[in-house]
Design an enzyme around this catalytic site. Structure first.
Site, PDB file in Angstrom:
ATOM      1  N   HIS A  76      11.292 -35.477  -9.486  1.00  0.00           N
ATOM      2  CA  HIS A  76       9.910 -35.952  -9.649  1.00  0.00           C
ATOM      3  C   HIS A  76       9.071 -35.609  -8.407  1.00  0.00           C
ATOM      4  O   HIS A  76       7.942 -35.111  -8.527  1.00  0.00           O
ATOM      5  CB  HIS A  76       9.895 -37.465  -9.902  1.00  0.00           C
ATOM      6  CG  HIS A  76       8.529 -38.074  -9.830  1.00  0.00           C
ATOM      7  ND1 HIS A  76       7.721 -38.225 -10.941  1.00  0.00           N
ATOM      8  CD2 HIS A  76       7.818 -38.557  -8.768  1.00  0.00           C
ATOM      9  CE1 HIS A  76       6.570 -38.772 -10.560  1.00  0.00           C
ATOM     10  NE2 HIS A  76       6.606 -38.984  -9.254  1.00  0.00           N
ATOM     11  N   GLU A  77       9.623 -35.875  -7.220  1.00  0.00           N
ATOM     12  CA  GLU A  77       8.872 -35.562  -5.991  1.00  0.00           C
ATOM     13  C   GLU A  77       8.619 -34.060  -5.887  1.00  0.00           C
ATOM     14  O   GLU A  77       7.551 -33.635  -5.446  1.00  0.00           O
ATOM     15  CB  GLU A  77       9.612 -36.068  -4.744  1.00  0.00           C
ATOM     16  CG  GLU A  77       9.764 -37.594  -4.665  1.00  0.00           C
ATOM     17  CD  GLU A  77       8.464 -38.357  -4.919  1.00  0.00           C
ATOM     18  OE1 GLU A  77       7.378 -37.832  -4.600  1.00  0.00           O
ATOM     19  OE2 GLU A  77       8.537 -39.470  -5.472  1.00  0.00           O
TER      20      GLU A  77
HETATM   21 ZN   LIG Z   1       5.086 -39.539  -8.000  1.00  0.00          ZN
END
Ligand SMILES: [Zn+2]
Length: 233
Positions: free
Chosen positions: A101-102
């Site tokens: 996600h990052e």
């Molecule tokens: Zn985020």
């Protein structure tokens, strides 16, 4: 006359608070569940981060480890992905999902994803707005109480607060899109099993809830302010 009396619109805060608390619990419980299940290939959050950077041909972003739990973030100014220790070193489904996600944010930045640019653009005014809104509104209420015309101060405070609300709303597409990119990359890369991908999906959906709760809380707070202070002159 008391400075501030209970207003029925104050009740709007209750569903917002309940939703925010529920979202927090949901994130914690989903995270804990999938943080205890290792991926079959024993891939760590760091491995995934490095793999995605290579795959996307991004060479100017560093991956660092940072303290705390669920403190993972991408800093677009210094171009650093900071992963919490359990994510950086961990090989759980949660670690891989959060790391991906990052990296989704890294790709958004590298590809000039418009909502992220808008978010960065309004961040300075929005944080100023969220810091000044309530002091201004409270000052306005106090001055009014002492008979000084200060409705305008309350109005400025409400405008300031709406800037903060705007930020929480613009954050939503940025967060949902980062998770979408993460799941697509993990799925295309075939590093995880179908069940593991479902787990990643569950972790990231739960995490997205906190942003939805933040936006909902901010919007309800704005509606409350508008109902209470609209045309009080
Ligand atoms: Zn985020």
């Amino acid at each position: 006359m008391p400075i501030y009396m209970f207003h029925p619109a104050d009740l709007l805060i209750i569903p917002a608070a309940l939703f925010a608390i529920w979202a927090q619990l949901k994130v914690k419980s989903t995270y804990q569940k999938y943080a205890s299940i290792p991926t079959q290939r024993r891939i760590t959050g760091f491995d995934i981060a490095r793999w995605i950077l290579q795959r996307e041909n991004i060479n100017n972003v560093d991956i660092e480890v940072t303290e705390g739990e669920l403190t993972d973030h991408y800093d677009p100014i210094s171009k650093k992905v900071r992963l919490s220790e359990p994510v950086y070193y961990g090989d759980s489904i949660a670690s891989v999902g959060i790391s991906a996600h990052e990296l989704g944010h890294v790709i958004q930045h590298a590809r000039s994803y418009a909502p992220m640019q808008v978010r960065q653009l309004i961040y300075p005014v929005s944080s100023l707005g969220s810091n000044l809104a309530f002091p201004l509104i409270i000052l306005g209420i106090l001055l009014t109480y002492f008979g000084i015309h200060a409705q305008w101060l309350i109005n400025v405070g409400i405008y300031m607060f709406s800037l903060a609300v705007l930020f929480t709303v613009v954050t939503l597409p940025v967060e949902f899109n980062a998770s979408k990119r993460a799941i697509k990359i993990l799925s295309d890369g075939r590093l995880l099993t179908e069940e593991e991908l479902d787990g990643v999906h569950a972790v990231l959906s739960a995490a997205a809830l906190t942003y939805v709760a933040a936006a909902a809380t901010a919007i309800l707070q704005l509606i409350r302010l508008l109902i209470i202070f609209r045309g009080r002159e």
